[in-house]
Design an enzyme around this catalytic site. Structure first.
Site, short mmCIF file in Angstrom:
data_model
loop_
_atom_site.label_atom_id
_atom_site.label_comp_id
_atom_site.label_asym_id
_atom_site.label_seq_id
_atom_site.Cartn_x
_atom_site.Cartn_y
_atom_site.Cartn_z
CE LYS A 22 -1.76 1.89 4.32
NZ LYS A 22 -1.49 2.63 3.96
CG ASN A 23 2.56 3.01 3.50
OD1 ASN A 23 1.11 3.24 3.56
ND2 ASN A 23 2.67 2.45 4.34
CB CYS A 117 -4.94 10.61 11.42
SG CYS A 117 -3.38 10.82 12.15
NE ARG A 122 0.13 10.21 10.41
CZ ARG A 122 -0.15 8.85 9.91
NH1 ARG A 122 -0.98 8.65 10.10
NH2 ARG A 122 1.27 8.93 8.71
CG ASP A 307 2.94 1.53 9.24
OD1 ASP A 307 2.28 1.81 10.34
OD2 ASP A 307 2.82 1.68 8.60
NE ARG A 399 -7.29 4.51 5.54
CZ ARG A 399 -6.00 4.95 6.70
NH1 ARG A 399 -6.49 4.97 7.63
NH2 ARG A 399 -5.37 4.81 5.86
C1 UD1 Z 1 4.15 6.95 6.51
C2 UD1 Z 1 3.59 5.88 6.59
C3 UD1 Z 1 2.71 4.98 7.82
C4 UD1 Z 1 3.61 5.18 8.91
C5 UD1 Z 1 4.64 6.31 8.76
C6 UD1 Z 1 6.13 6.05 9.86
C7 UD1 Z 1 2.52 6.16 4.23
C8 UD1 Z 1 1.18 6.37 3.73
N1 UD1 Z 1 2.17 6.33 5.80
O1 UD1 Z 1 3.32 7.65 7.52
O2 UD1 Z 1 2.01 3.72 7.58
O3 UD1 Z 1 2.81 4.52 10.02
O4 UD1 Z 1 5.15 6.13 7.24
O5 UD1 Z 1 6.73 5.24 9.29
O6 UD1 Z 1 3.75 5.92 4.05
N2 UD1 Z 1 6.29 14.81 10.94
C9 UD1 Z 1 6.01 16.12 11.21
N3 UD1 Z 1 6.27 16.85 10.38
C10 UD1 Z 1 6.21 16.09 9.27
C11 UD1 Z 1 5.90 14.71 8.70
C12 UD1 Z 1 5.75 14.16 10.15
O7 UD1 Z 1 6.49 16.50 12.37
O8 UD1 Z 1 5.98 16.87 8.35
C13 UD1 Z 1 6.74 13.81 12.74
C14 UD1 Z 1 4.68 12.66 12.15
O9 UD1 Z 1 3.81 13.57 12.83
C15 UD1 Z 1 5.68 11.55 12.97
C16 UD1 Z 1 6.79 11.59 12.21
O10 UD1 Z 1 7.54 12.27 11.89
O11 UD1 Z 1 5.86 11.78 14.30
C17 UD1 Z 1 7.10 10.36 11.84
O12 UD1 Z 1 5.78 10.47 10.01
P1 UD1 Z 1 5.97 10.12 8.35
O13 UD1 Z 1 7.16 9.20 7.90
O14 UD1 Z 1 5.92 11.23 7.82
O15 UD1 Z 1 4.48 9.64 8.20
P2 UD1 Z 1 4.20 9.66 7.65
O16 UD1 Z 1 4.64 9.65 6.02
O17 UD1 Z 1 2.75 10.36 6.93
#
Ligand code: UD1
Length: 420
Positions: A22-23, A117, A122, A307, A399
């Site tokens: 999915k990711n 969420c 996030r 995850d 999902r």
């Molecule tokens: C992706 C995955 C999700 C997985 C996560 C962590 C997808 C579609 N989803 O989510 O399944 O659980 O990686 O492995 O690939 N953060 C910030 N600022 C930002 C971006 C992130 O503070 O601009 C923080 C987030 O709140 C979180 C951490 O960074 O605490 C990691 O999040 P991130 O790696 O961005 O997760 P996703 O990419 O949303």
């Protein structure tokens, strides 16, 4: 809303095929916006999140078709809108992945802020920081990210403050068509980031270092059409392996990629599983033994994935001994604990740490799914529990897990869906 009903306490046995990730599929589909010619993507999992991104891309003018063998053709030769509405982004945060490609190719995007969420706040500040560094003007107004680039984006060095998966992917997609070289430091190293880079390179991009903490993107004028097969899903793989471990079963997973989940395989071995691997399969055998409790801390790849945290917690509930699980990636990712307690688990929470002492057996109970991976942990708990477990709100599971009842039934589970 549909429910799942599971009659537990049956060891899983047999063989199933793992679906595409999915990711990886989501950013690859978003990246179709960069390409003015048709592309064919295979091994795409049929999931609600994939349907959501297809619907979003469709609204933007990308012509999409899906056959019954999980192949998608996308044609972004005539994109007519750069708008991602709140109604869609709210249902799936990964919709924000259209920001980078829209800016990179059209110099314009209007994308709803995803907001918080169930598992944490996030933010997307790192995505925006990267786009600004590439030369985009970005304003956040009325809940929308309004991004514009007066001229072609320009390559630069970006040091990410934190490791973010979709943040790295968004910046990489924006930089592919930029002028000159972009270097992303402290990039996410997840296999899905690498898969996206492989996809883009197959269509003419010049990206090196994906899968390491430094990604170098040499901007090209244009990408061209082509074909690509999505990486197998390492989280789905880990979930089924843990399902076999929690039920003291023996299974083989085909179309898997063992090298993408080494941290998970090591923890399952610590729990007492006998694991064997080939280039595209993994087998796990508990030899009928009760698992041992495991201690772990989640962190970005290649460390233990957040995850898979909820599924490992389920395993600890019936394991021998006490396991300590620390969640460092998301601040509120223990929603499954309340539900596991209702099945008789012995877990205490201290901040971002869960201490769990295994009991002999969980009892079936009515439970409620709260997010995708929390739902998976309840399915695992239900498979191990004595008696019947009902899981409500399973749209969360749909999902991220393709044909979950069919696959578990194939492994001997007694599970069925009750439509509401
Ligand atoms: C992706 C995955 C999700 C997985 C996560 C962590 C997808 C579609 N989803 O989510 O399944 O659980 O990686 O492995 O690939 N953060 C910030 N600022 C930002 C971006 C992130 O503070 O601009 C923080 C987030 O709140 C979180 C951490 O960074 O605490 C990691 O999040 P991130 O790696 O961005 O997760 P996703 O990419 O949303």
């Amino acid at each position: 809303m549909d429910k799942l009903i599971i009659q537990g306490n049956i060891p899983l046995t047999g063989e199933i095929k793992i679906s595409g990730a999915k990711n990886a599929a989501l950013p690859i589909l978003a990246a179709s916006l960069l390409i003015p010619e048709p592309i064919q993507i295979s091994n795409v999992p049929q999931l609600q999140d994939v349907a959501t991104i297809m619907s979003l891309l469709g609204q933007m003018g990308v012509r999409m078709s899906l056959d019954d063998k999980s192949n998608i053709e996308a044609d972004a030769s005539n994109v007519t809108s750069f708008f991602a509405p709140y109604e869609l982004v709210r249902t799936m945060r990964a919709s924000v992945l259209v920001l980078g490609p829209l800016l990179g190719r059209f110099g314009e995007a209007n994308v709803s802020l995803p907001g918080g969420c169930a598992i944490g706040t996030r933010p997307v500040d790192q995505h925006l920081k990267g786009m600004r560094a590439l030369g985009a003007d970005i304003e956040v107004e009325n809940g929308y990210i309004k991004a514009k680039a007066k001229k072609r984006l320009e390559g630069t060095t970006i040091v990410m403050d934190i490791v973010t998966v979709t943040g790295t992917e968004n910046i990489m997609m924006a930089a592919v068509l930029a002028k000159g070289q972009t270097i992303i430091q402290n990039a996410a190293r997840e296999p899905e980031v690498e898969d996206l880079a492989n996809f883009l390179n197959a269509l003419g991009a010049k990206i090196s270092g994906a899968g390491t903490a430094t990604i170098i993107i040499d901007g090209v004028e244009k990408l061209t059409g082509g074909t690509y097969s999505v990486l197998p899903d390492r989280i789905e793989t880990g979930t089924y392996l843990t399902a076999a471990a929690i039920t003291r079963g023996k299974i083989k997973l085909k179309n898997a990629r063992p090298e993408t989940l080494e941290s998970v395989l090591l923890k399952l071995q610590e729990a007492g599983a006998f694991i064997d691997t080939g280039s595209d399969w993994i087998s796990l055998d508990m030899k009928g033994n009760r698992p041992r409790a495991i201690t772990l801390s989640t962190a970005p790849y290649p460390a233990f994935p957040t995850d898979m945290q909820a599924q490992m917690m389920a395993l600890n509930t019936i394991a021998e001994g006490t396991g300590i699980i620390t969640e460092t990636v998301f601040e509120n990712r223990f929603m499954h604990v309340q539900e596991l307690l209702r099945m008789g688990a012995n877990i205490s929470l201290k901040g971002n740490t869960a201490i769990c002492t295994g009991i002999e057996a969980l009892q079936g109970a009515p439970t409620m799914a709260t997010d995708l991976r929390a739902s998976a942990s309840l399915v695992l708990a239900g498979l191990a529990a004595v008696g019947s477990t009902t899981i409500d709100r399973i749209y969360h599971i749909d999902r991220g897990y393709e044909c979950i009842e069919e696959k578990l039934t194939q492994l001997g589970a007694r599970i069925h869906r009750v439509p509401n």
